[in-house]
Design an enzyme around this catalytic site. Structure first.
Site, short mmCIF file in Angstrom:
data_model
loop_
_atom_site.label_atom_id
_atom_site.label_comp_id
_atom_site.label_asym_id
_atom_site.label_seq_id
_atom_site.Cartn_x
_atom_site.Cartn_y
_atom_site.Cartn_z
N ARG A 47 -20.11 2.98 0.29
CA ARG A 47 -21.28 3.14 0.54
C ARG A 47 -21.65 5.54 0.54
O ARG A 47 -23.07 5.07 0.11
CB ARG A 47 -21.81 2.76 1.55
CG ARG A 47 -21.95 0.97 1.29
CD ARG A 47 -22.07 0.01 2.73
NE ARG A 47 -21.02 0.91 4.35
CZ ARG A 47 -20.92 0.26 4.94
NH1 ARG A 47 -21.94 -0.79 5.45
NH2 ARG A 47 -20.28 0.40 6.32
N HIS A 192 2.93 -4.10 0.86
CA HIS A 192 4.05 -3.10 0.94
C HIS A 192 5.69 -2.88 0.93
O HIS A 192 6.02 -2.37 0.49
CB HIS A 192 3.22 -1.36 1.20
CG HIS A 192 3.32 -1.67 2.77
ND1 HIS A 192 2.42 -2.02 4.13
CD2 HIS A 192 4.42 -0.54 3.50
CE1 HIS A 192 3.05 -1.56 4.86
NE2 HIS A 192 4.17 -1.01 4.45
N LYS A 196 9.27 -1.02 -0.73
CA LYS A 196 10.26 0.21 -0.02
C LYS A 196 11.77 -0.84 -1.22
O LYS A 196 11.76 -2.20 -1.64
CB LYS A 196 10.32 -1.02 1.61
CG LYS A 196 9.09 -0.71 1.88
CD LYS A 196 9.07 -0.99 3.54
CE LYS A 196 8.26 -0.67 4.60
NZ LYS A 196 8.09 0.36 4.27
N HIS A 254 5.10 -9.22 6.36
CA HIS A 254 6.01 -8.17 5.61
C HIS A 254 7.38 -8.77 5.33
O HIS A 254 7.78 -8.83 4.80
CB HIS A 254 5.44 -7.11 6.41
CG HIS A 254 4.70 -5.63 6.37
ND1 HIS A 254 3.91 -5.72 5.43
CD2 HIS A 254 4.01 -5.84 7.12
CE1 HIS A 254 3.07 -5.18 5.39
NE2 HIS A 254 2.66 -4.56 6.36
N LYS A 350 5.07 -3.05 19.06
CA LYS A 350 4.65 -1.19 19.26
C LYS A 350 5.54 -0.46 19.97
O LYS A 350 5.50 -1.14 21.27
CB LYS A 350 3.47 -1.34 19.41
CG LYS A 350 2.68 -1.87 17.86
CD LYS A 350 2.06 -1.28 17.17
CE LYS A 350 1.43 -1.90 15.84
NZ LYS A 350 1.66 -0.65 14.24
C1 BG6 Z 1 1.06 -2.45 8.48
C2 BG6 Z 1 0.74 -2.44 9.77
O1 BG6 Z 1 0.02 -3.51 7.63
O2 BG6 Z 1 2.52 -2.21 8.44
C3 BG6 Z 1 0.51 -1.42 10.89
O3 BG6 Z 1 -0.98 -3.12 10.03
C4 BG6 Z 1 1.90 -1.38 10.74
O4 BG6 Z 1 0.48 -1.82 12.53
C5 BG6 Z 1 2.13 -1.21 9.29
O5 BG6 Z 1 2.00 -0.25 11.97
C6 BG6 Z 1 3.99 -0.63 9.67
O6 BG6 Z 1 4.83 -0.97 7.96
P1 BG6 Z 1 5.91 0.86 7.79
O7 BG6 Z 1 5.68 1.03 5.98
O8 BG6 Z 1 5.82 2.09 8.37
O9 BG6 Z 1 6.60 -0.33 8.38
#
Ligand code: BG6
Length: 503
Positions: A47, A192, A196, A254, A350
């Site tokens: 935007r 993602h 890896k 993930h 975390k």
């Molecule tokens: C993200 C999460 O998808 O993946 C984050 O939303 C997390 O909370 C992150 O920190 C971790 O990714 P990586 O590649 O650092 O393990």
């Protein structure tokens, strides 16, 4: 080298954190690696009003910060691929000028009408944007008569970032919305973790060798641990995180991808269709826990204060009395032949002791211990394969050998392959190769609709009212810098096992 088609990568949410921190730096790396077609360009949509040059300048410092090797001359070259369009993508009036800009760029650069949309916006905007793209007639693939020769057809694809729904019902609704505009073959649900290196290498390890697969089952494997431990907090996104929690943020997305690669059956051929079909099957065979099992199959936690930052439940943006988990450990069983009786323990959190993402495959002890009467022998531990995904990229295989010298004494040794040492290759940002795969039309490392919905079904009991007992008393139940709540250790201890916490 594999080639990609020319296209316009249209990033919705171009001013956002993901675009600046990950997507554009990843595209820079792909440019440097020669993975982008010379005509390919990137159009950022957001935007805020700004010129192409202003966006290029802004991104320069991000790229500089994010990539391992920055080269100003290469950036100047790459920046010529970057264009910016100011508009509100949920509003209809955004589309006629956007369409005109896309047509102009296509003509000027020769991108042949190929469009790769990337939804890097808040989840609530996914459905309206997809609807607008469709109404604007930007998706022609599969919607009009196409020539028999596929090389003369243009394509339009969409990459959708997680969160992919909030639960089973919302994921199904999003899938239906996407399906009204795009064919399943044009939808790239990105994760993602599949970008890896060591996650992908797991398939090669399992199916490119003959020595692992015969023992990769309940007869030889005692259990598997999947860990994604982080030292970071929830950052600026407390409001988002409080709605999400560790199970949604990491496990359903993930870590189930990692789980699928560890546990799936061999595909008959490495093709997108075959790999995705096996992933759907393995996720579908996760045994969904009953109400009683939820309490004993999961341990949840929230980090305590460390004196610098408050406890999770005290943070601004976190709802009063929140029972959102910043730590989760769950036990998963598969209802299938290969894994009958072998548990998979998955944990993430975390503010833990270390940043560590890994898979531990713990083998059973040898069928008979023929050294049982040898004095000084008896400290043997069963074989273990540790696949370290991040921050190190390493395989470690532990086995027993004879200690040199007189007499018979055994010792555990680790045979290690370190990717950085062995291949001398720097890891690249995981998004880059995945986006390039989407440009090539390769869906192998993207999730199918059915798989996503299956993953939600498998975690729903841990998220809904059935998890109430596991959520009681989770506030500040683990110290910052620890390995999580005591309940997570008890989860394994009840089965006579322990997490691998050693460095
Ligand atoms: C993200 C999460 O998808 O993946 C984050 O939303 C997390 O909370 C992150 O920190 C971790 O990714 P990586 O590649 O650092 O393990």
């Amino acid at each position: 080298m594999l080639t990609t088609d020319p296209c316009i990568l249209v990033i919705f949410g171009a001013s956002g954190d993901l675009a600046s921190r990950k997507l554009v730096p990843a595209m820079y790396e792909m440019h440097v690696a020669g993975q982008l077609h010379p005509s390919t360009v990137i159009l950022g949509v957001s935007r805020t009003q700004k010129s192409d040059d202003a966006w290029r300048d802004e991104l320069k410092s991000w790229v500089e910060r994010q990539v391992k090797k920055f080269d100003a001359a290469k950036y100047a070259e790459f920046a010529r691929r970057l264009f910016y369009f100011a508009g509100d993508a949920v509003k209809r009036e955004c589309y006629p000028p956007l369409e005109a800009r896309l047509a102009e760029l296509a003509e000027e650069k020769g991108t042949r009408g190929n469009l790769l949309f990337f939804l890097s916006v808040a989840e609530s905007l996914y459905e309206p944007i997809v609807e607008r793209i469709d109404e604007a007639g930007l998706v022609v693939e599969g919607k009009r008569w196409c020539s028999i020769d596929p090389s003369t057809r243009s394509w339009q694809r969409i990459i959708v970032e997680k969160p992919f729904g909030h639960d089973a019902a919302s994921a199904a609704s999003l899938n239906r919305a996407l399906g009204r505009a795009f064919e399943e073959e044009a939808i790239y649900r990105i994760d993602h973790y599949l970008g890896k290196e060591l996650v992908q290498s797991m398939l090669v390890l399992r199916f490119g060798n003959s020595i692992f697969e015969p023992v990769w089952n309940w007869q030889y494997i005692d259990h598997v641990q999947i860990t994604a431990a982080e030292t970071v907090s929830v950052g600026q996104r407390t409001a988002f995180y409080d709605e999400t929690g560790a199970i949604r943020d990491m496990i359903q997305s993930h870590l189930f991808q990692v789980l699928a690669f560890v546990a799936m059956e061999p595909p008959s051929l490495y093709t997108p269709e075959n790999v995705r079909a096996e992933k759907i099957k393995i996720i579908d065979s996760i045994s969904v826990p009953t109400a009683d099992e939820v309490a004993t199959h999961c341990a949840l936690g929230q980090f305590a204060s460390d004196g610098k930052e408050g406890a999770y439940h005290e943070l601004a943006g976190v709802a009063q009395g929140s029972t959102t988990e910043t730590y989760a450990a769950i036990k998963v069983h598969f209802d299938n032949w290969r894994w009958a009786g072998t548990p998979f323990y998955i944990r993430t959190g975390k503010k833990l002791a270390q940043k560590r993402t890994e898979v531990v495959v713990q083998f059973k002890p040898p069928a008979a211990n023929l050294f049982r009467k040898v004095a000084g022998f008896g400290n043997e531990t069963p074989n273990r394969l540790v696949i370290e995904i991040a921050p190190k990229e390493r395989f470690n295989l532990r086995f027993e050998v004879k200690v040199p010298g007189f007499g018979l004494r055994g010792a555990n040794v680790d045979m290690q392959l370190d990717y950085a040492d062995h291949f001398k290759a720097e890891p690249v940002e995981a998004y880059g190769p995945l986006i390039v795969d989407a440009m090539r039309g390769d869906q192998t490392l993207f999730k199918h609709r059915v798989e996503v919905e299956g993953a939600w079904n498998a975690v729903m009991p841990f998220l809904d009212a059935r998890s109430a007992a596991a959520r009681a008393g989770i506030r500040a139940n683990y110290a910052v810098g620890s390995w999580g709540p005591a309940a997570a250790d008890e989860l394994l201890a009840r089965d006579g096992r322990a997490w691998r916490n050693e460095p």
